[in-house]
Motif scaffolding. Structure first.
Motif, PDB file in Angstrom:
ATOM      1  N   SER A 138      34.026  31.210  33.182  1.00 45.21           N
ATOM      2  CA  SER A 138      35.402  30.802  33.474  1.00 45.21           C
ATOM      3  C   SER A 138      36.203  30.498  32.218  1.00 45.21           C
ATOM      4  CB  SER A 138      35.406  29.579  34.395  1.00 45.21           C
ATOM      5  OG  SER A 138      34.711  28.493  33.799  1.00 45.21           O
ATOM      6  N   ASN A 139      35.545  30.085  31.129  1.00 49.79           N
ATOM      7  CA  ASN A 139      36.295  29.874  29.894  1.00 49.79           C
ATOM      8  C   ASN A 139      36.489  31.168  29.116  1.00 49.79           C
ATOM      9  OD1 ASN A 139      33.550  30.030  29.225  1.00 49.79           O
ATOM     10  ND2 ASN A 139      33.807  28.781  27.387  1.00 49.79           N
ATOM     11  N   GLN A 140      35.823  32.232  29.560  1.00 46.77           N
ATOM     12  CA  GLN A 140      35.997  33.559  28.955  1.00 46.77           C
ATOM     13  C   GLN A 140      37.006  34.401  29.718  1.00 46.77           C
ATOM     14  OE1 GLN A 140      31.914  34.747  29.346  1.00 46.77           O
ATOM     15  NE2 GLN A 140      31.392  34.109  27.268  1.00 46.77           N
ATOM     16  N   LEU A 141      37.336  33.978  30.943  1.00 45.38           N
ATOM     17  CA  LEU A 141      38.263  34.751  31.771  1.00 45.38           C
ATOM     18  C   LEU A 141      39.054  33.799  32.659  1.00 45.38           C
ATOM     19  CD1 LEU A 141      38.855  37.862  32.254  1.00 45.38           C
ATOM     20  CD2 LEU A 141      37.648  37.546  34.410  1.00 45.38           C
ATOM     21  N   MET A 145      43.882  35.254  31.102  1.00 45.96           N
ATOM     22  CA  MET A 145      43.063  36.249  30.416  1.00 45.96           C
ATOM     23  C   MET A 145      42.794  37.458  31.311  1.00 45.96           C
ATOM     24  SD  MET A 145      40.256  33.828  28.543  1.00 45.96           S
ATOM     25  CE  MET A 145      40.695  32.696  27.215  1.00 45.96           C
ATOM     26  N   PHE A 146      42.543  37.203  32.585  1.00 44.90           N
ATOM     27  CA  PHE A 146      42.352  38.302  33.538  1.00 44.90           C
ATOM     28  C   PHE A 146      43.619  39.145  33.596  1.00 44.90           C
ATOM     29  CE2 PHE A 146      39.668  39.375  37.416  1.00 44.90           C
ATOM     30  CZ  PHE A 146      40.337  40.557  37.697  1.00 44.90           C
ATOM     31  N   ALA A 147      44.762  38.482  33.651  1.00 48.47           N
ATOM     32  CA  ALA A 147      46.032  39.210  33.709  1.00 48.47           C
ATOM     33  C   ALA A 147      46.240  40.057  32.464  1.00 48.47           C
ATOM     34  CB  ALA A 147      47.181  38.222  33.884  1.00 48.47           C
ATOM     35  N   GLU A 148      45.861  39.530  31.309  1.00 46.75           N
ATOM     36  CA  GLU A 148      45.986  40.304  30.073  1.00 46.75           C
ATOM     37  C   GLU A 148      45.090  41.538  30.121  1.00 46.75           C
ATOM     38  OE1 GLU A 148      45.486  39.733  25.221  1.00 46.75           O
ATOM     39  OE2 GLU A 148      45.134  38.044  26.587  1.00 46.75           O
ATOM     40  N   VAL A 217      39.663  34.347  42.221  1.00 42.03           N
ATOM     41  CA  VAL A 217      39.429  32.945  41.860  1.00 42.03           C
ATOM     42  C   VAL A 217      38.464  32.934  40.679  1.00 42.03           C
ATOM     43  CG1 VAL A 217      38.652  30.677  42.637  1.00 42.03           C
ATOM     44  CG2 VAL A 217      39.831  32.204  44.230  1.00 42.03           C
ATOM     45  N   THR A 218      38.983  32.685  39.485  1.00 42.90           N
ATOM     46  CA  THR A 218      38.167  32.816  38.278  1.00 42.90           C
ATOM     47  C   THR A 218      37.178  31.667  38.115  1.00 42.90           C
ATOM     48  OG1 THR A 218      39.866  31.749  36.917  1.00 42.90           O
ATOM     49  CG2 THR A 218      39.927  34.164  37.099  1.00 42.90           C
ATOM     50  N   PHE A 219      37.395  30.566  38.803  1.00 40.64           N
ATOM     51  CA  PHE A 219      36.367  29.540  38.979  1.00 40.64           C
ATOM     52  C   PHE A 219      36.712  28.730  40.204  1.00 40.64           C
ATOM     53  CE2 PHE A 219      34.033  25.592  38.427  1.00 40.64           C
ATOM     54  CZ  PHE A 219      32.767  26.112  38.200  1.00 40.64           C
ATOM     55  N   ASP A 220      35.706  28.506  41.034  1.00 40.64           N
ATOM     56  CA  ASP A 220      35.910  27.797  42.293  1.00 40.64           C
ATOM     57  C   ASP A 220      34.988  26.588  42.375  1.00 40.64           C
ATOM     58  OD1 ASP A 220      36.546  26.980  44.817  1.00 40.64           O
ATOM     59  OD2 ASP A 220      35.403  28.552  45.836  1.00 40.64           O
ATOM     60  N   SER A 234      27.536  29.465  40.087  1.00 40.16           N
ATOM     61  CA  SER A 234      27.851  30.895  40.117  1.00 40.16           C
ATOM     62  C   SER A 234      29.308  31.187  40.431  1.00 40.16           C
ATOM     63  CB  SER A 234      26.977  31.594  41.167  1.00 40.16           C
ATOM     64  OG  SER A 234      27.272  31.107  42.471  1.00 40.16           O
ATOM     65  N   MET A 235      30.141  30.171  40.464  1.00 39.22           N
ATOM     66  CA  MET A 235      31.482  30.375  40.992  1.00 39.22           C
ATOM     67  C   MET A 235      32.463  31.015  40.020  1.00 39.22           C
ATOM     68  SD  MET A 235      31.835  29.853  44.190  1.00 39.22           S
ATOM     69  CE  MET A 235      30.298  30.759  44.318  1.00 39.22           C
ATOM     70  N   HIS A 236      32.006  31.404  38.824  1.00 37.31           N
ATOM     71  CA  HIS A 236      32.827  32.290  38.001  1.00 37.31           C
ATOM     72  C   HIS A 236      32.910  33.683  38.618  1.00 37.31           C
ATOM     73  CE1 HIS A 236      28.640  32.870  36.717  1.00 37.31           C
ATOM     74  NE2 HIS A 236      28.996  34.114  36.453  1.00 37.31           N
ATOM     75  N   THR A 237      32.003  33.989  39.567  1.00 35.09           N
ATOM     76  CA  THR A 237      31.972  35.315  40.188  1.00 35.09           C
ATOM     77  C   THR A 237      32.923  35.438  41.372  1.00 35.09           C
ATOM     78  OG1 THR A 237      30.170  34.766  41.734  1.00 35.09           O
ATOM     79  CG2 THR A 237      29.540  35.522  39.533  1.00 35.09           C
ATOM     80  N   ASP A 238      33.693  34.388  41.657  1.00 35.72           N
ATOM     81  CA  ASP A 238      34.545  34.416  42.848  1.00 35.72           C
ATOM     82  C   ASP A 238      35.797  35.274  42.655  1.00 35.72           C
ATOM     83  OD1 ASP A 238      34.618  33.714  45.493  1.00 35.72           O
ATOM     84  OD2 ASP A 238      35.660  31.816  45.185  1.00 35.72           O
TER      85      ASP A 238
END
Length: 447
Positions: A138-141, A145-148, A217-220, A234-238
């Protein structure tokens, strides 16, 4: 070298071990027979991945791969493509962009072989994009950052792109995205992308597009309805749904797709904070529908509601949402099969055929409107609630909730990929890129 010995009913491969492997060179590694007859495409892909693992082990970290000889196997081109998908998954590097010689011998015409390799490599590259986004921490995306990254994909692949930031989201009535994202210091954004078929992308989404909404959801953490630590890791995978949709659009031009496509990716962090939405609060979504927030950990449907409403404003031919939305779909179907909820029978049939052709497991679930009353709210200003107040049928009611935001005359379907989008391993969760192949196949075949 991999040696294939043909029999009347199967092909039995063996791979001799490398001299540096520490194994006896006279003790070959055996693969099971190639699935034939009525074997599913999934079986062929799994066989190809196993073969690729052994070839990679035989070739070492940097050595040339042995030749996999499939002559005499009676494989069709379609069957070979499924094996090839597994091979590429096993032997390609982390970026998916590597070029290498693919040492395979098979009895199909050279032109068909070349086309299969080129197209499978494109799909593999798209899957690798989806996996890299989903696996990023989540701190990497963050949402920004996802939008970029989405902007970079749009520029590289001839896509239209629009970014709506938090102040504009609030001003333009995207109350669902705003409410879920307001607890985080990383503000929410909405990314819109479009592919205009044979035309330049232009400044606005095209008419008669297929709409794709992907949960991002980049972190939930669950918001104030906080998840336990074991469920949070595992919620960076959301964001797998948004990653799948973005990856799909990245290869449409390469495949010569002519059907316009319009995507909306709501990107948020759902974490507790001083400004977090509270259980019981009522938010007003883009469509004007008031939603009572019973549980802040049922956030995916709330942000997707705004995305679906946005897509619907462009009068699309159909709308499809893709999301890791509920745990209950995994309880129902296990970790390897996604659930399809189709309000429109024809659209559901298209998706099932595309999934079958793509060797991605997808099972149709009931569009059971008998449970629709569980979505109704009695809170002042609210029509719907984001939790059914029932412990059963939650995957169904989640899909029904989303359907409320697509006009009744627009074909709508939802794919809940909570199981197959992420594979549990001893080292933690790993994304699979599930859904890319199905969506690309669907759009390639759309007429």
């Amino acid at each position: 070298m991999a040696i294939i010995q043909s029999t009347a009913t199967s092909v039995t491969p063996t791979v001799a071990p490398a001299a540096h492997s520490g194994r006896d060179r006279n003790a070959p590694w055996h693969l099971p027979p190639i699935p034939t007859g009525n074997a599913s495409r999934e079986c062929l892909s799994s066989w190809g991945e196993r073969a690729g693992e052994l070839l990679r082990a035989q070739g070492g970290e940097s050595g040339p791969l042995p030749t996999l000889t499939l002559t005499g196997s009676s494989l069709t081109t379609a069957e070979f493509r499924q094996i090839l998908a597994g091979l590429l998954a096993a032997i390609s590097g982390p970026s998916g962009d590597e070029t290498f010689d693919l040492p395979v011998e098979i009895d199909i015409p050279a032109a068909e072989f070349t086309r299969a390799v080129v197209e499978e490599h494109r799909l593999h590259r798209a899957e690798t994009l989806a996996k890299s986004l989903t696996d990023a921490r989540s701190n990497q995306l963050t949402p920004a950052m996802f939008a970029e990254r989405a902007s970079e994909v749009a520029v590289a692949n001839g896509l239209g792109f629009r970014l709506t930031t938090a102040p504009s989201l609030r001003a333009e009535g995207f109350g669902g995205i705003t409410a879920i994202g307001q607890g985080s210091v990383k503000p929410p954004v909405l990314v819109e992308l479009w592919f205009s078929g044979t035309l330049p992308p232009g400044d606005e989404p095209p008419a008669d597009a297929i709409g794709l909404a992907g949960k991002g959801v980049t972190f939930d953490a669950g918001g104030l309805s906080l998840k336990p630590p074991s469920a949070m890791y595992s919620m960076h995978t959301d964001c797998a749904g948004a990653a799948t949709v973005l990856a799909t659009l990245s290869v449409l031009r390469d495949f010569g797709v002519t059907q316009p496509v319009y995507a909306a990716l709501p990107l948020v962090e759902n974490i507790p904070g001083p400004a977090s939405i509270r259980p019981g609060d009522v938010v007003h979504t883009r469509s004007g529908v008031g939603v009572e927030i019973i549980d802040t950990d049922f956030e995916g449907r709330v942000v997707l509601a705004d995305a679906i409403a946005r897509l619907s404003e462009a009068a699309p031919r159909a709308v499809i949402s893709v999301a890791t939305l509920t745990y209950q779909i995994e309880v129902a179907l296990g970790p390897e099969i996604a659930g399809l909820f189709a309000r429109d029978h024809a659209l559901g049939g298209r998706l099932l055929r595309a999934a079958d052709q793509s060797a991605e497991a997808l099972w149709e679930m009931p569009w059971a409107t008998r449970y629709a009353s569980q979505l109704r709210s009695t809170a002042p200003g609210a029509t719907l609630r984001n939790h059914p107040l029932s412990d059963t049928g939650r995957a169904i009611t989640a899909a029904l909730f989303l359907g409320e935001f697509a006009p009744a005359d627009v074909p709508f379907a939802h794919i809940d990929c909570s199981g197959p989008a992420v594979r549990a391993t001893p080292d933690g969760p790993l994304a699979t890129g599930y859904g890319v192949r199905t969506l690309v196949e669907l759009l390639r075949q759309w007429d």
